[in-house]
Write a protein that holds these residues in place. Structure first.
Motif, PDB file in Angstrom:
ATOM      1  N   SER A   1       3.548  14.706   0.667  1.00 40.45           N
ATOM      2  CA  SER A   1       2.682  13.867  -0.172  1.00 40.45           C
ATOM      3  C   SER A   1       1.214  14.248  -0.091  1.00 40.45           C
ATOM      4  CB  SER A   1       2.827  12.390   0.231  1.00 40.45           C
ATOM      5  OG  SER A   1       4.059  11.898  -0.201  1.00 40.45           O
ATOM      6  N   LYS A   2       0.699  14.376   1.132  1.00 41.37           N
ATOM      7  CA  LYS A   2      -0.742  14.598   1.290  1.00 41.37           C
ATOM      8  C   LYS A   2      -1.057  16.090   1.340  1.00 41.37           C
ATOM      9  CE  LYS A   2      -0.321  10.164   2.150  1.00 41.37           C
ATOM     10  NZ  LYS A   2      -0.828   8.991   1.515  1.00 41.37           N
ATOM     11  N   SER A   3      -0.245  16.867   2.032  1.00 45.24           N
ATOM     12  CA  SER A   3      -0.542  18.294   2.215  1.00 45.24           C
ATOM     13  C   SER A   3      -0.447  19.058   0.898  1.00 45.24           C
ATOM     14  CB  SER A   3       0.424  18.907   3.223  1.00 45.24           C
ATOM     15  OG  SER A   3       1.763  18.672   2.834  1.00 45.24           O
TER      16      SER A   3
ATOM     17  N   GLY B   1      10.201  10.803   1.217  1.00 44.07           N
ATOM     18  CA  GLY B   1       8.851  10.587   1.729  1.00 44.07           C
ATOM     19  C   GLY B   1       8.871  10.404   3.241  1.00 44.07           C
ATOM     20  N   GLY B   2       7.668  10.442   3.804  1.00 49.14           N
ATOM     21  CA  GLY B   2       7.552  10.125   5.226  1.00 49.14           C
ATOM     22  C   GLY B   2       7.971   8.678   5.465  1.00 49.14           C
ATOM     23  N   SER B   3       7.836   7.855   4.443  1.00 46.89           N
ATOM     24  CA  SER B   3       8.146   6.427   4.584  1.00 46.89           C
ATOM     25  C   SER B   3       9.589   6.193   5.040  1.00 46.89           C
ATOM     26  CB  SER B   3       7.922   5.709   3.250  1.00 46.89           C
ATOM     27  OG  SER B   3       6.593   5.880   2.824  1.00 46.89           O
TER      28      SER B   3
ATOM     29  N   CYS C   1       2.747   0.152   7.363  1.00 44.74           N
ATOM     30  CA  CYS C   1       4.207  -0.059   7.359  1.00 44.74           C
ATOM     31  C   CYS C   1       4.841  -0.211   8.748  1.00 44.74           C
ATOM     32  CB  CYS C   1       4.910   1.069   6.606  1.00 44.74           C
ATOM     33  SG  CYS C   1       5.095   2.583   7.567  1.00 44.74           S
ATOM     34  N   TYR C   2       4.149   0.247   9.795  1.00 42.71           N
ATOM     35  CA  TYR C   2       4.840   0.329  11.092  1.00 42.71           C
ATOM     36  C   TYR C   2       5.336  -1.032  11.611  1.00 42.71           C
ATOM     37  CZ  TYR C   2       2.117   4.686  10.987  1.00 42.71           C
ATOM     38  OH  TYR C   2       1.520   5.861  10.617  1.00 42.71           O
ATOM     39  N   ALA C   3       4.433  -2.019  11.639  1.00 38.53           N
ATOM     40  CA  ALA C   3       4.822  -3.312  12.212  1.00 38.53           C
ATOM     41  C   ALA C   3       5.938  -3.982  11.403  1.00 38.53           C
ATOM     42  CB  ALA C   3       3.601  -4.220  12.354  1.00 38.53           C
TER      43      ALA C   3
HETATM   44  C1  LIG Z   1      -0.198   7.463   7.735  1.00 35.79           C
HETATM   45  C2  LIG Z   1       0.797   7.490   6.624  1.00 35.79           C
HETATM   46  N1  LIG Z   1       2.077   7.717   6.923  1.00 35.79           N
HETATM   47  C3  LIG Z   1       3.018   7.755   5.956  1.00 35.79           C
HETATM   48  C4  LIG Z   1       2.705   7.562   4.628  1.00 35.79           C
HETATM   49  C5  LIG Z   1       3.792   7.600   3.611  1.00 35.79           C
HETATM   50  O1  LIG Z   1       3.782   8.758   2.899  1.00 35.79           O
HETATM   51  P1  LIG Z   1       4.978   9.244   1.963  1.00 35.79           P
HETATM   52  O2  LIG Z   1       4.405   9.365   0.597  1.00 35.79           O
HETATM   53  O3  LIG Z   1       5.379  10.569   2.525  1.00 35.79           O
HETATM   54  O4  LIG Z   1       6.068   8.249   2.053  1.00 35.79           O
HETATM   55  C6  LIG Z   1       1.372   7.317   4.270  1.00 35.79           C
HETATM   56  C7  LIG Z   1       0.987   7.067   2.873  1.00 35.79           C
HETATM   57  O5  LIG Z   1      -0.109   6.695   2.534  1.00 35.79           O
HETATM   58  C8  LIG Z   1       0.382   7.281   5.297  1.00 35.79           C
HETATM   59  O6  LIG Z   1      -0.903   7.067   5.031  1.00 35.79           O
END
Ligand SMILES: Cc1ncc(COP(=O)(O)O)c(C=O)c1O
Length: 396
Positions: A235-237, A99-101, A127-129
């Motif tokens: 995830s979103k695309s 994931g991007g996470s 999640c950033y902070a």
């Molecule tokens: C702005 C943003 N970045 C990253 C993520 C994390 O996405 P992923 O499912 O790719 O981990 C989300 C998930 O809601 C998000 O809204």
């Protein structure tokens, strides 16, 4: 056992996300409507699921190379060039992540030392902070404003910069505001950053979801390319949240260090998901466009509906969220969400959950059916009418 004394001080200091509690209440409610969850309501397109299933049938169930299958990285590189004019060498500038996470976490850990400062525009994804704090760095929250369409302006950036600034997060298109940044906006930021060693973490997970204009990445500017780490994913695309597929691209020396974190912490992203992701990269462009058109129709309908009911809201130009201004109701964001859920059984998320700049707003996600959006608007109208009556009688 005194667990409190053995736990990491940094972990204990993190505050849990304010979003989840709501979903627990929601789960117990009958006839409830959720504009809460931030994920596509679409199922992953069949041909992508099929590619994952086929890989299982063939018995492709082993680890892949640490950075992800070379074929997938090649496909991601050509996708990024085709759709966003971004050029990355698949061999040295890219890692396929969980994931991007994971990509956000690794970027923070690869770049930050204790005492460094990270500028985080808020409201933004939660999640950033916390991830910055886990490295011992300090999160400096930059409050974006509705008057600026929730952009990170050069003035705001300047006001947060110090000699300790190491990294600036640029979370656009933005969750929860739907705000985007355009070429001129990044040119202005580049001017502020000129001559500094400050890096950018560009979270582009919603890059495919912009309406009326094409996504622009800071890495599209030659001046910012070398100082930008791009995070993206499926995830979103491609409606693939559960597959846990993302990637990170950036300068080779940074990616090389990140690969160690990924190697030791993860080994390799899920193999089945990588096969599905190859199909998404090779044959998924049409799915993206179909879903985006559908989101766009819902976006216009919801914005129009909210304005008609009397909630001001700026036009969100990206992602799948509308961020109406509820200050006129006299309720705080938390109160609004709590009462709307209890009285009308509709879940929206308090803007305050996304940082201090979010107070006075609520996040409505339109990745849900038109039918539910229409019903949520009817219930909202009801809620606001009743609220006014109660306030008139001095009861609320
Ligand atoms: C702005 C943003 N970045 C990253 C993520 C994390 O996405 P992923 O499912 O790719 O981990 C989300 C998930 O809601 C998000 O809204």
């Amino acid at each position: 056992m005194n667990y409190d004394s053995i736990l990491s001080e940094r972990v204990k200091e993190l505050r849990p996300s304010g979003i989840r509690r709501f979903f627990d209440i929601l789960e117990e409610m009958k006839d409830a409507i959720s504009l809460g969850v931030g994920e596509p309501d679409f199922v992953t397109p069949w041909h992508i699921r099929d590619a994952g299933i086929y890989s299982l049938e063939k018995g492709f169930t082993k680890y892949t190379s640490n950075a992800g299958m070379a074929g997938l990285r090649r496909d991601i590189a050509s996708y990024l060039e085709r759709r966003f004019d971004l050029k990355y060498d698949f061999a040295t500038q890219m890692i396929v992540t969980v994931g991007g996470s994971e990509a956000i976490d690794m970027t923070m850990r690869a770049l930050l030392n204790p005492g460094d400062e990270v500028i985080i525009p808020v409201p933004s994804f939660v999640c950033y902070a916390p991830l910055a704090q886990m490295t011992g760095a300090k999160a400096v929250l930059a409050e974006t404003r509705v008057e600026d369409e929730f952009k990170l302006t050069p003035e705001l950036l300047k006001s947060c910069l110090t000699p300790k600034t190491k990294l600036v997060v640029v979370p656009f298109p933005n969750n929860p505001t739907g705000g985007i940044m355009e070429k001129a906006d990044y040119e202005a930021l580049a001017e502020v950053l000129r001559g500094t060693g400050v890096m950018l973490l560009s979270d582009e997970i919603y890059a495919e979801l912009t309406y009326g204009q094409h996504h622009f990445s800071p890495a599209n500017l030659p001046e910012l390319y070398d100082r930008t780490v791009v995070v993206n994913g499926f995830s979103k695309s491609h409606a693939m949240t559960g597959w846990r597929m993302g990637y990170v691209c950036g300068p080779a020396p940074i990616i090389k260090q990140m690969l160690k974190l990924h190697q030791f912490g993860i080994m390799s992203a899920p193999t089945t998901s990588q096969y599905a992701a190859i199909e998404a990269m090779q044959n998924g462009d049409r799915d993206i466009e179909k879903m985006r058109d559908e989101y766009d129709g819902r976006r216009r309908y919801l914005v129009e509906g909210l304005r008609r009911i009397g909630l001001p809201c700026h036009e969100p130009r990206g992602a799948f969220y509308v961020f109406p201004d509820i200050r006129g109701t006299g309720l705080s964001s938390d109160e609004f969400c709590e009462r709307f859920l209890m009285e009308e059984k509709v879940a929206v998320i308090s803007g305050a959950a996304f940082g201090p700049g979010g107070e006075g707003f609520v996040r409505c996600c339109y990745a849900t059916s038109m039918k539910d959006i229409a019903e949520a608007l009817t219930r909202l109208d009801n809620f606001l009418t009743n609220l006014k009556k109660k306030q008139g009688r001095g009861e609320a």
